[in-house]
Write a protein that holds these residues in place. Structure first.
Motif, PDB file in Angstrom:
ATOM      1  N   CYS A 191       3.941  60.942  75.960  1.00 46.43           N
ATOM      2  CA  CYS A 191       4.183  62.313  76.415  1.00 46.43           C
ATOM      3  C   CYS A 191       3.999  62.500  77.909  1.00 46.43           C
ATOM      4  O   CYS A 191       4.266  63.581  78.424  1.00 46.43           O
ATOM      5  N   CYS A 192       3.513  61.485  78.626  1.00 42.62           N
ATOM      6  CA  CYS A 192       3.323  61.672  80.060  1.00 42.62           C
ATOM      7  C   CYS A 192       4.672  61.713  80.773  1.00 42.62           C
ATOM      8  O   CYS A 192       5.662  61.188  80.289  1.00 42.62           O
ATOM      9  N   LEU A 193       4.671  62.362  81.924  1.00 40.94           N
ATOM     10  CA  LEU A 193       5.929  62.554  82.641  1.00 40.94           C
ATOM     11  C   LEU A 193       6.514  61.252  83.142  1.00 40.94           C
ATOM     12  O   LEU A 193       7.720  61.076  83.170  1.00 40.94           O
ATOM     13  N   LEU A 194       5.678  60.345  83.583  1.00 39.59           N
ATOM     14  CA  LEU A 194       6.149  59.058  84.079  1.00 39.59           C
ATOM     15  C   LEU A 194       5.437  57.951  83.328  1.00 39.59           C
ATOM     16  O   LEU A 194       4.249  58.049  83.040  1.00 39.59           O
ATOM     17  N   CYS A 195       6.156  56.892  83.012  1.00 38.03           N
ATOM     18  CA  CYS A 195       5.542  55.772  82.308  1.00 38.03           C
ATOM     19  C   CYS A 195       4.534  55.072  83.200  1.00 38.03           C
ATOM     20  O   CYS A 195       4.631  55.103  84.418  1.00 38.03           O
ATOM     21  N   GLY A 196       3.591  54.389  82.549  1.00 40.96           N
ATOM     22  CA  GLY A 196       2.620  53.616  83.305  1.00 40.96           C
ATOM     23  C   GLY A 196       3.176  52.232  83.586  1.00 40.96           C
ATOM     24  O   GLY A 196       4.362  52.046  83.832  1.00 40.96           O
ATOM     25  N   CYS A 197       2.295  51.224  83.514  1.00 44.62           N
ATOM     26  CA  CYS A 197       2.744  49.866  83.812  1.00 44.62           C
ATOM     27  C   CYS A 197       3.720  49.383  82.746  1.00 44.62           C
ATOM     28  O   CYS A 197       3.711  49.838  81.618  1.00 44.62           O
ATOM     29  N   THR A 198       4.580  48.444  83.113  1.00 42.22           N
ATOM     30  CA  THR A 198       5.538  47.917  82.166  1.00 42.22           C
ATOM     31  C   THR A 198       4.982  46.689  81.481  1.00 42.22           C
ATOM     32  O   THR A 198       4.226  45.908  82.062  1.00 42.22           O
ATOM     33  N   PHE A 199       5.357  46.527  80.214  1.00 42.63           N
ATOM     34  CA  PHE A 199       4.883  45.392  79.427  1.00 42.63           C
ATOM     35  C   PHE A 199       5.701  44.153  79.767  1.00 42.63           C
ATOM     36  O   PHE A 199       5.197  43.065  79.928  1.00 42.63           O
ATOM     37  N   PHE A 200       6.994  44.339  79.869  1.00 46.38           N
ATOM     38  CA  PHE A 200       7.887  43.236  80.189  1.00 46.38           C
ATOM     39  C   PHE A 200       8.792  43.652  81.348  1.00 46.38           C
ATOM     40  O   PHE A 200       9.062  44.822  81.556  1.00 46.38           O
ATOM     41  N   SER A 201       9.288  42.683  82.086  1.00 44.61           N
ATOM     42  CA  SER A 201      10.245  42.996  83.151  1.00 44.61           C
ATOM     43  C   SER A 201      11.631  43.109  82.544  1.00 44.61           C
ATOM     44  O   SER A 201      11.977  42.408  81.607  1.00 44.61           O
ATOM     45  N   HIS A 202      12.424  44.013  83.099  1.00 37.46           N
ATOM     46  CA  HIS A 202      13.761  44.239  82.561  1.00 37.46           C
ATOM     47  C   HIS A 202      14.795  44.144  83.670  1.00 37.46           C
ATOM     48  O   HIS A 202      14.545  44.527  84.803  1.00 37.46           O
ATOM     49  N   ASP A 203      15.957  43.664  83.309  1.00 39.44           N
ATOM     50  CA  ASP A 203      17.084  43.635  84.225  1.00 39.44           C
ATOM     51  C   ASP A 203      17.725  45.010  84.230  1.00 39.44           C
ATOM     52  O   ASP A 203      18.233  45.478  83.203  1.00 39.44           O
ATOM     53  N   THR A 204      17.707  45.688  85.364  1.00 35.60           N
ATOM     54  CA  THR A 204      18.218  47.047  85.418  1.00 35.60           C
ATOM     55  C   THR A 204      19.718  47.127  85.193  1.00 35.60           C
ATOM     56  O   THR A 204      20.262  48.215  85.017  1.00 35.60           O
ATOM     57  N   GLU A 205      20.417  45.986  85.200  1.00 32.07           N
ATOM     58  CA  GLU A 205      21.853  45.992  84.981  1.00 32.07           C
ATOM     59  C   GLU A 205      22.202  46.004  83.497  1.00 32.07           C
ATOM     60  O   GLU A 205      23.350  46.184  83.124  1.00 32.07           O
ATOM     61  N   ARG A 206      21.226  45.779  82.641  1.00 25.99           N
ATOM     62  CA  ARG A 206      21.526  45.783  81.213  1.00 25.99           C
ATOM     63  C   ARG A 206      21.978  47.174  80.781  1.00 25.99           C
ATOM     64  O   ARG A 206      21.595  48.182  81.367  1.00 25.99           O
ATOM     65  N   ASP A 207      22.748  47.217  79.713  1.00 27.82           N
ATOM     66  CA  ASP A 207      23.310  48.483  79.262  1.00 27.82           C
ATOM     67  C   ASP A 207      22.326  49.191  78.336  1.00 27.82           C
ATOM     68  O   ASP A 207      22.307  48.954  77.131  1.00 27.82           O
ATOM     69  N   TYR A 208      21.531  50.078  78.902  1.00 21.23           N
ATOM     70  CA  TYR A 208      20.559  50.812  78.103  1.00 21.23           C
ATOM     71  C   TYR A 208      21.187  51.999  77.382  1.00 21.23           C
ATOM     72  O   TYR A 208      20.516  52.694  76.632  1.00 21.23           O
ATOM     73  N   ARG A 209      22.490  52.241  77.600  1.00 22.34           N
ATOM     74  CA  ARG A 209      23.157  53.352  76.932  1.00 22.34           C
ATOM     75  C   ARG A 209      23.595  53.001  75.514  1.00 22.34           C
ATOM     76  O   ARG A 209      24.049  53.875  74.770  1.00 22.34           O
ATOM     77  N   GLN A 210      23.489  51.763  75.135  1.00 19.35           N
ATOM     78  CA  GLN A 210      23.914  51.347  73.809  1.00 19.35           C
ATOM     79  C   GLN A 210      23.050  51.977  72.725  1.00 19.35           C
ATOM     80  O   GLN A 210      21.831  52.129  72.891  1.00 19.35           O
ATOM     81  N   VAL A 211      23.659  52.336  71.607  1.00 17.28           N
ATOM     82  CA  VAL A 211      22.912  52.815  70.446  1.00 17.28           C
ATOM     83  C   VAL A 211      22.264  51.610  69.777  1.00 17.28           C
ATOM     84  O   VAL A 211      22.955  50.712  69.294  1.00 17.28           O
ATOM     85  N   ALA A 212      20.945  51.585  69.771  1.00 14.06           N
ATOM     86  CA  ALA A 212      20.202  50.448  69.203  1.00 14.06           C
ATOM     87  C   ALA A 212      19.895  50.643  67.726  1.00 14.06           C
ATOM     88  O   ALA A 212      19.692  49.669  66.999  1.00 14.06           O
TER      89      ALA A 212
END
Length: 568
Positions: free
Chosen positions: A17-38
């Motif tokens: 519920c926080c406005l901004l996430c804290g630390c990340t668990f894993f690194s992610h490639d920002t070019e990946r398509d996060y718009r896909q329905v998972a």
């Protein structure tokens, strides 16, 4: 705490519920398509049977809306819950993501069930419930504004607002709010008017000019943060955009005509706040309502509690009489003790008025170049400059700074007239704990901290030496129900101590109260784990019959679309 399988789900929602996430668990490639329905939860019907006033029944059918879970939702969930996932799964990245996706799907299925029960009138959702959501929304606002204020101070290379107390409190507010005491048969008191934040919490309204300026700037950044958080979110619908535009117009008009402080009481009801955190807060509130609904019919057989009492008492009488060390271990581990072979233990409650981080650092620095006696004297003088605040709705009331001596005087004024009434004194000191204390272990601790009067040869002290010495001096000089008005000072700060109870040789009865305040009996203590087991069984039955069935029938997971998140 009652531990059901739904609890991790509830906690995960609250953490997100926080406005901004804290630390990340894993690194992610920002070019990946996060718009896909998972994953997708299809629309389906939920039927509930409702008993009408005339005793007949009818079936209420609720049709759920289809829900898409995006790859971005999964990534954000993992980032928001990185610490708990890391502890549970270690290096098993795939397992962490698969578990997270299951939790996201289960969230939608659970909310569907709650909404169907609300629609059927089987779960109440009214002003009391919406007020609870609103309070938690403002807790999110307040914590974020405080964080932004610290960012401003860091930019200015000025000292940030330090933490107080001796640990992080497990609560939605900075400090717990004392729960209402009521019997199981008592009806819950419903709210009759809409909750509004108190004036004391308005940023930029109280304090000196520097503080008002700092909080006003933090509030401006908070407003901009709202705008930025939804700016490029592809999940925002046309309806969302229209509501955001209306919100922004109202916010800007308020700022221009009344100032930034006037935005605070209106910001919690904006669609911005609902979209960013309010929706998840509302969901966690609904899940709590479902837990209550599923376990409301759970009852414990009195005969089973009585049997447990007799068995436990006989075991302890035999064990503790022959082996005092077993008794010592039980006391140190806060076990439910029904037989006392000696009077070597007593209970202490206290209020901690803490040193700031800066004051603690000053004491440490001073101690490096001075003797222990000189350092103690320096620390004791520093305690006189401690500033604390009474708590309102679980937060410091910054409009009412109080010195240690002023708080001690308030405690004295409250407690001295009650010294001949130990029940009233115990309850009154509990109220003072919730009003002034910052030690997380004191809240909800009915009996208080257990202290051993005489240590065995070579036995280590459980508490800081000054605390233990002060407790034993109090035990020698005072009676149960009295406050030790000589401040006890440790590295944590000032402790205002209260002699809560002593122990007597022999057994306690099943319906004896555990404390002079008569908050609970030993029957209550022995009943609690049995009720928990029955509640867990009730939830497990619902999970097997409803949640698992709906997951298998109505949920579709597209693992190929997000498996690249754990594949190297």
């Amino acid at each position: 705490m009652i531990k059901k399988k739904i609890i991790p789900l509830l906690l995960a929602i609250v953490m997100a519920c926080c406005l901004l996430c804290g630390c990340t668990f894993f690194s992610h490639d920002t070019e990946r398509d996060y718009r896909q329905v998972a994953a997708r939860v299809e629309s389906y019907e939920i039927k509930n049977t409702v008993v009408k006033d005339d005793g007949t029944t009818e079936s209420k059918v609720y049709t759920t809306a289809p829900v898409d879970i995006y790859k971005l939702d999964l990534v954000q969930y993992v980032n928001s819950n990185s610490e708990s996932l890391s502890q549970s799964f270690g290096s098993d990245v795939k397992g962490a993501y698969q578990y997270s996706m299951k939790m996201l799907v289960n969230t939608e299925l659970v909310i569907n069930e709650v909404d169907a029960l609300i629609d059927a009138g089987l779960i109440e959702w009214g002003l009391t419930e919406t007020n609870a959501v609103k309070k938690r929304v403002y807790q999110t606002i307040d914590s974020t504004v405080r964080r932004l204020a610290n960012e401003i101070l860091e930019e200015r290379d000025e000292e940030q607002i330090g933490s107080t107390g001796d640990g992080t409190l497990s609560t939605d507010t900075t400090y717990p709010v004392k729960p209402e005491q009521k019997d199981d048969e008592d009806e819950e008191i419903k709210d009759t008017e809409e909750w509004q934040p108190s004036l004391s919490s308005y940023p930029g309204l109280s304090g000196d000019a520097d503080r008002r300026s700092l909080e006003s700037e933090a509030m401006r950044r908070f407003v901009n943060l709202l705008y930025e958080n939804v700016k490029d979110d592809f999940r925002v619908t046309a309806d969302d955009k229209a509501k955001f535009e209306a919100d922004k117009k109202a916010i800007e008009e308020t700022i221009n005509t009344k100032g930034i402080t006037a935005v605070y009481p209106m910001i919690g009801a904006t669609h911005y706040m609902y979209y960013i955190s309010g929706k998840n807060i509302e969901r966690s509130q609904k899940i709590s309502a479902l837990q209550k609904y599923l376990t409301d019919g759970v009852t414990v057989d009195n005969a089973e509690v009585a049997k447990s009492y007799t068995t436990t008492l006989n075991e302890q009488r035999s064990s503790y009489s022959e082996n005092v060390s077993a008794f010592d271990t039980a006391m140190k581990n806060n076990k439910t003790v029904l037989y006392y072979p000696n009077t070597n233990y007593f209970y202490v409650k206290h209020i901690l008025l803490p040193f700031t981080d800066e004051q603690k650092a000053d004491v440490t620095k001073y101690g490096k170049t001075h003797t222990e006696e000189e350092t103690d004297e320096y620390r004791n003088k520093l305690a006189e400059s401690i500033v604390a605040y009474p708590h309102v709705d679980g937060e410091d009331d910054k409009t009412r700074p109080m010195t240690m001596r002023e708080i001690l005087a308030e405690v004295r004024a409250t407690m001295l007239p009650l010294e001949s009434n130990v029940k009233a004194a115990d309850l009154a000191f509990d109220d003072l704990i919730y009003l002034y204390n910052t030690d997380s272990g004191s809240f909800g601790n009915n009996k208080g901290y257990v202290v051993k009067y005489k240590l065995d040869d070579g036995e280590d002290e459980t508490y800081m030496q000054e605390f233990a010495d002060g407790a034993r001096t109090m035990r020698d000089e005072l009676s149960v129900g009295q406050v030790y008005y000589e401040p006890v000072i440790t590295d944590y700060g000032v402790h205002i101590m209260y002699l809560a109870s002593t122990t007597q040789v022999g057994e306690v009865s099943l319906y004896d109260y555990t404390t002079p305040g008569e908050v609970e009996t030993y029957y209550d203590l022995l009943k609690a784990p049995k009720k928990t087991a029955l509640e867990n069984a009730a939830y497990q039955k619902w999970e097997n019959e409803t949640l698992t069935y709906n997951f298998n029938k109505h949920a579709k997971l597209y693992e190929k679309r997000y498996s690249d998140l754990w594949k190297k």
